[in-house]
Design an enzyme around this catalytic site. Sequence first.
Site, PDB file in Angstrom:
ATOM      1  N   GLU A 270      -3.345  -9.692   3.586  1.00 53.36           N
ATOM      2  CA  GLU A 270      -4.168  -9.436   4.769  1.00 53.36           C
ATOM      3  C   GLU A 270      -5.235 -10.509   5.002  1.00 53.36           C
ATOM      4  O   GLU A 270      -5.551 -10.830   6.151  1.00 53.36           O
ATOM      5  CB  GLU A 270      -4.842  -8.067   4.655  1.00 53.36           C
ATOM      6  CG  GLU A 270      -3.920  -6.873   4.859  1.00 53.36           C
ATOM      7  CD  GLU A 270      -3.191  -6.447   3.584  1.00 53.36           C
ATOM      8  OE1 GLU A 270      -3.070  -7.241   2.640  1.00 53.36           O
ATOM      9  OE2 GLU A 270      -2.719  -5.291   3.563  1.00 53.36           O
TER      10      GLU A 270
ATOM     11  N   GLU B 204       0.826  -1.213   0.000  1.00 52.08           N
ATOM     12  CA  GLU B 204       0.000   0.000   0.000  1.00 52.08           C
ATOM     13  C   GLU B 204       0.856   1.258   0.000  1.00 52.08           C
ATOM     14  O   GLU B 204       0.490   2.266  -0.582  1.00 52.08           O
ATOM     15  CB  GLU B 204      -0.954  -0.016   1.192  1.00 52.08           C
ATOM     16  CG  GLU B 204      -2.038  -1.094   1.024  1.00 52.08           C
ATOM     17  CD  GLU B 204      -2.912  -1.226   2.240  1.00 52.08           C
ATOM     18  OE1 GLU B 204      -2.370  -1.543   3.327  1.00 52.08           O
ATOM     19  OE2 GLU B 204      -4.131  -1.047   2.129  1.00 52.08           O
TER      20      GLU B 204
HETATM   21  N1  T1G Z   1       4.692  -7.540  11.738  1.00 52.22           N
HETATM   22  C1  T1G Z   1       5.434  -7.903  12.815  1.00 52.22           C
HETATM   23  N2  T1G Z   1       6.380  -8.887  12.796  1.00 52.22           N
HETATM   24  C2  T1G Z   1       6.551  -9.523  11.636  1.00 52.22           C
HETATM   25  C3  T1G Z   1       5.814  -9.211  10.476  1.00 52.22           C
HETATM   26  C4  T1G Z   1       4.855  -8.163  10.562  1.00 52.22           C
HETATM   27  N3  T1G Z   1       4.116  -7.781   9.495  1.00 52.22           N
HETATM   28  N4  T1G Z   1       6.230 -10.038   9.479  1.00 52.22           N
HETATM   29  C5  T1G Z   1       7.182 -10.823  10.006  1.00 52.22           C
HETATM   30  N5  T1G Z   1       7.380 -10.529  11.292  1.00 52.22           N
HETATM   31  C6  T1G Z   1       8.354 -11.143  12.195  1.00 52.22           C
HETATM   32  C7  T1G Z   1       8.084 -12.620  12.396  1.00 52.22           C
HETATM   33  O1  T1G Z   1       7.149 -12.807  13.452  1.00 52.22           O
HETATM   34  C8  T1G Z   1       9.458 -13.154  12.761  1.00 52.22           C
HETATM   35  O2  T1G Z   1       9.698 -12.779  14.120  1.00 52.22           O
HETATM   36  C9  T1G Z   1      10.382 -12.283  11.903  1.00 52.22           C
HETATM   37  O3  T1G Z   1       9.627 -11.101  11.559  1.00 52.22           O
HETATM   38  C10 T1G Z   1      10.817 -12.974  10.629  1.00 52.22           C
HETATM   39  O4  T1G Z   1       9.595 -13.398   9.986  1.00 52.22           O
HETATM   40  C11 T1G Z   1      -2.401  -1.952   6.888  1.00 52.22           C
HETATM   41  C12 T1G Z   1      -3.232  -4.213   8.089  1.00 52.22           C
HETATM   42  C13 T1G Z   1       7.885 -10.941   5.287  1.00 52.22           C
HETATM   43  C14 T1G Z   1       7.625 -13.039   3.927  1.00 52.22           C
HETATM   44  O5  T1G Z   1       1.121 -10.431   6.513  1.00 52.22           O
HETATM   45  O6  T1G Z   1       4.875 -12.973   5.320  1.00 52.22           O
HETATM   46  O7  T1G Z   1      -0.206  -4.770   6.511  1.00 52.22           O
HETATM   47  O8  T1G Z   1      10.016 -15.129  14.993  1.00 52.22           O
HETATM   48  O9  T1G Z   1      10.135 -15.843  10.078  1.00 52.22           O
HETATM   49  O10 T1G Z   1      10.439 -16.430   6.536  1.00 52.22           O
HETATM   50  O11 T1G Z   1      -3.386  -3.099   5.092  1.00 52.22           O
HETATM   51  O12 T1G Z   1       7.486 -12.629   7.611  1.00 52.22           O
HETATM   52  O13 T1G Z   1      11.988 -13.731  14.332  1.00 52.22           O
HETATM   53  O14 T1G Z   1      10.640 -13.114  16.385  1.00 52.22           O
HETATM   54  O15 T1G Z   1       8.264 -14.963   8.604  1.00 52.22           O
HETATM   55  O16 T1G Z   1      11.924 -14.418   5.959  1.00 52.22           O
HETATM   56  C15 T1G Z   1       0.528  -7.784   6.225  1.00 52.22           C
HETATM   57  C16 T1G Z   1       3.776 -11.174   7.161  1.00 52.22           C
HETATM   58  C17 T1G Z   1       0.327  -7.330   7.630  1.00 52.22           C
HETATM   59  C18 T1G Z   1       3.444 -10.213   6.046  1.00 52.22           C
HETATM   60  C19 T1G Z   1       9.390 -12.857   5.669  1.00 52.22           C
HETATM   61  N6  T1G Z   1       1.850  -8.376   6.058  1.00 52.22           N
HETATM   62  N7  T1G Z   1       5.164 -11.606   7.120  1.00 52.22           N
HETATM   63  O17 T1G Z   1       9.423 -14.253   5.839  1.00 52.22           O
HETATM   64  O18 T1G Z   1      10.683 -14.447   8.053  1.00 52.22           O
HETATM   65  S1  T1G Z   1      -1.279  -6.632   7.861  1.00 52.22           S
HETATM   66  C20 T1G Z   1       2.029  -9.695   6.231  1.00 52.22           C
HETATM   67  C21 T1G Z   1       5.589 -12.534   6.195  1.00 52.22           C
HETATM   68  C22 T1G Z   1      -1.222  -5.175   6.979  1.00 52.22           C
HETATM   69  C23 T1G Z   1      -2.335  -3.194   6.044  1.00 52.22           C
HETATM   70  C24 T1G Z   1      -2.527  -4.456   6.810  1.00 52.22           C
HETATM   71  C25 T1G Z   1       7.010 -13.004   6.346  1.00 52.22           C
HETATM   72  C26 T1G Z   1       7.961 -12.434   5.283  1.00 52.22           C
HETATM   73  P1  T1G Z   1      10.653 -13.756  15.021  1.00 52.22           P
HETATM   74  P2  T1G Z   1       9.605 -14.781   9.181  1.00 52.22           P
HETATM   75  P3  T1G Z   1      10.689 -14.963   6.552  1.00 52.22           P
END
Ligand code: T1G
Length: 678
Positions: A125, A105
């Site tokens: 999301e 976004e």
């Molecule tokens: N927020 C907080 N922590 C996050 C995070 C996030 N969005 N994404 C990953 N982490 C943490 C995860 O818990 C782990 O922590 C570490 O980062 C490494 O993640 C407004 C409302 C980006 C593809 O859904 O898909 O935006 O265990 O092990 O395999 O419209 O992380 O090390 O303590 O997964 O390299 C939308 C979610 C949010 C993306 C990387 N975004 N993340 O994968 O590492 S809602 C997502 C992923 C939103 C808006 C809306 C994956 C990754 P720890 P990982 P990875």
Amino acid sequence: MTSPIRTERHDNVLVVVSDNPPVNALGQAVRAGLKDAIAEALADDGVEAVVIRCDGQTFFAGADITEFGKPPVGPNLPETLDAMEASDKPVIAAIHGTALGGGCEVALACHYRVAVPSAKLGLPEVKLGLIPGAAGTQRLPRLVGAEAALPLVVGGNPIPAKKAEAIGLLDALVGEDSLEADAIAFAKSKIGQQVPRASEGKANEDGVRDPDLFDRFRASQARKIRGFDAPNAAIEAVKAAGELSYADGVKKERELFGKLMGGTQSAAMRHYFFAERAANKIDDVPKDTPLIPIRKVGVIGAGTMGGGITMNFLSAGIPVTILEMAEDALDRGTRTMRKNYENTAKKGRMTMEAVDTAMGLLTPTLSYDDLADCDLVIEAVYENMDVKKKVFAKLDDVVKDGAILASNTSYLDIDEIATATKRPGYVVGLHFFSPANVMKLLEVVRGKETRDDVLATVMKLSKKIGKVAAVSGVCPGFIGNRMLSKRQEQANALIMEGANYWDVDDVLLEFGFPMGPFQMGDLAGIDIGWHRDPSKVTTVREALCAAGRFGQKAGKGFYDYDEARNRTPSDEVKQIIADFAAKEGKEQREISKDEIRERLLYPMVNEGAKILEEGVAQRASDIDVVWINGYGWPLYTGGPMFWAKTIGFETVVEGLDRHGLPVSEHLRKTAADGGSLD
Ligand code: T1G
């Protein structure tokens, strides 16, 4: 505290850089920093263009999920992005890694978007039970149209940069190693031009020409989105983009987003997001435990399980030597693997070249000696302790010291298997779920002597082969099958007390499972393990087999099947069950679906509480990970333990007591204290 956002001048271009490891989540400090940086750019006449990029592994990977459920702290993302888009100076998103959710976004609110070829963009999301909440459902359709927007917003899967450019989500692909320089050059080329704003575009012109597009798409996703709230909300939001003004469309998105954020499904799916990541951690194994390099894997058994297990490693580029006892079994197994790959290629999910590469890593053999230099050997032989101990004793002799010896057993005692070797520290259970090349769950069974480096190695390896691993201690059935046996006990008891077997299946189907136990039995085959003697009938299953009701493959099992495999309940089967119940003197009565659901699911929660109390599972969320990935427990409830917490442990205890079913002390105490099972 220093801001995670810094700015760097490159002539008349201001580069805004986010450094917020591990994934540049758009936490409050990042949002505030972005807003300040845009204000700085607008106030500085020497700045004529802006580039936004991120340090580390990826462009912004979305909102900071750890902030959800807490009181919001400004500035919020929508207002930050509106300020960015309102700029009259061109703002360019320079993307690498995965621009996801709020990150995508941010890119949509920029005037232009460039990315390296390896980048991916997506709006995941829905996988958190939400929809984009920073105008993604309104800007995206204005950029790419409804047809291209719907799979992104409703499916939640990212797309590669090349595809993103093809649909108009990216303006250019730049050098893999020259992102910043190329983005700056791109920015300079746009100075002095009218800035294009996604929010000002016309949405869904394709959808206006073809109004059925939305219903067709919804129908095409029906099976996948059954029971989930977010996907339908996502379709509604994208549709609104073509029907309402931008401002009203954003209001609509906000309303839908708020409803989902406050609902139980999003809480459950956010729980699962962190649960899946937590499951990969072993609390008492130091994070820096050295790993054993796994360069070559051996698999014993080329049947359904052995072949499926093998494919996981071949697909990850790890060579496998597969051992069978007989040439024809070995050939059959190898042919089946190739056929499976070719079917995947036919569906466009891999190239024939990739099929040949994977199969090129396979070495079939009839000799144990060819396993000598394997770093890990997994046996998938007949589920019998004596057979397995013989195999392990042989492996112990043949395979080099320091190699890991793993069993794919689904319930046998790993500690006992380990006694067949002189290396119990290197023995571990790797319980794959059938079909092993498809199901994501891997139960890692930790023996009492299994070494830390062995555990750390297989947990890391599980991610490399695309599995979700959870550690289980040694007990019959480990975590998943031990809880499944409690559900199966009740399913069998219920039909003997008069419950319709199709009601039992329907209750689980309505709860969100892909199917119920009797439908599953028909699919797998009622005659698995049958002694083949129709005159010997001591169970309902033997009675069905005696009547030739072998399951779906025979056109009849618990159900009757027509050519299109539609299933209908059978009066003959109902009678067979009633006869059995009469023989056992079981009273028959009407049994409600509520009672069926409580008796199927509550004993599973109780068994989960015992598994935690015994330390067989590390944490309650691991049990959720096992059931969601291994048995199709509906993701939107968060798994058995999160679901029980949602409905209230006291509700579960009351139900078990009411049905005269056992309640573990741990569960009863947790319910009484209003505590949590973790
Ligand atoms: N927020 C907080 N922590 C996050 C995070 C996030 N969005 N994404 C990953 N982490 C943490 C995860 O818990 C782990 O922590 C570490 O980062 C490494 O993640 C407004 C409302 C980006 C593809 O859904 O898909 O935006 O265990 O092990 O395999 O419209 O992380 O090390 O303590 O997964 O390299 C939308 C979610 C949010 C993306 C990387 N975004 N993340 O994968 O590492 S809602 C997502 C992923 C939103 C808006 C809306 C994956 C990754 P720890 P990982 P990875």
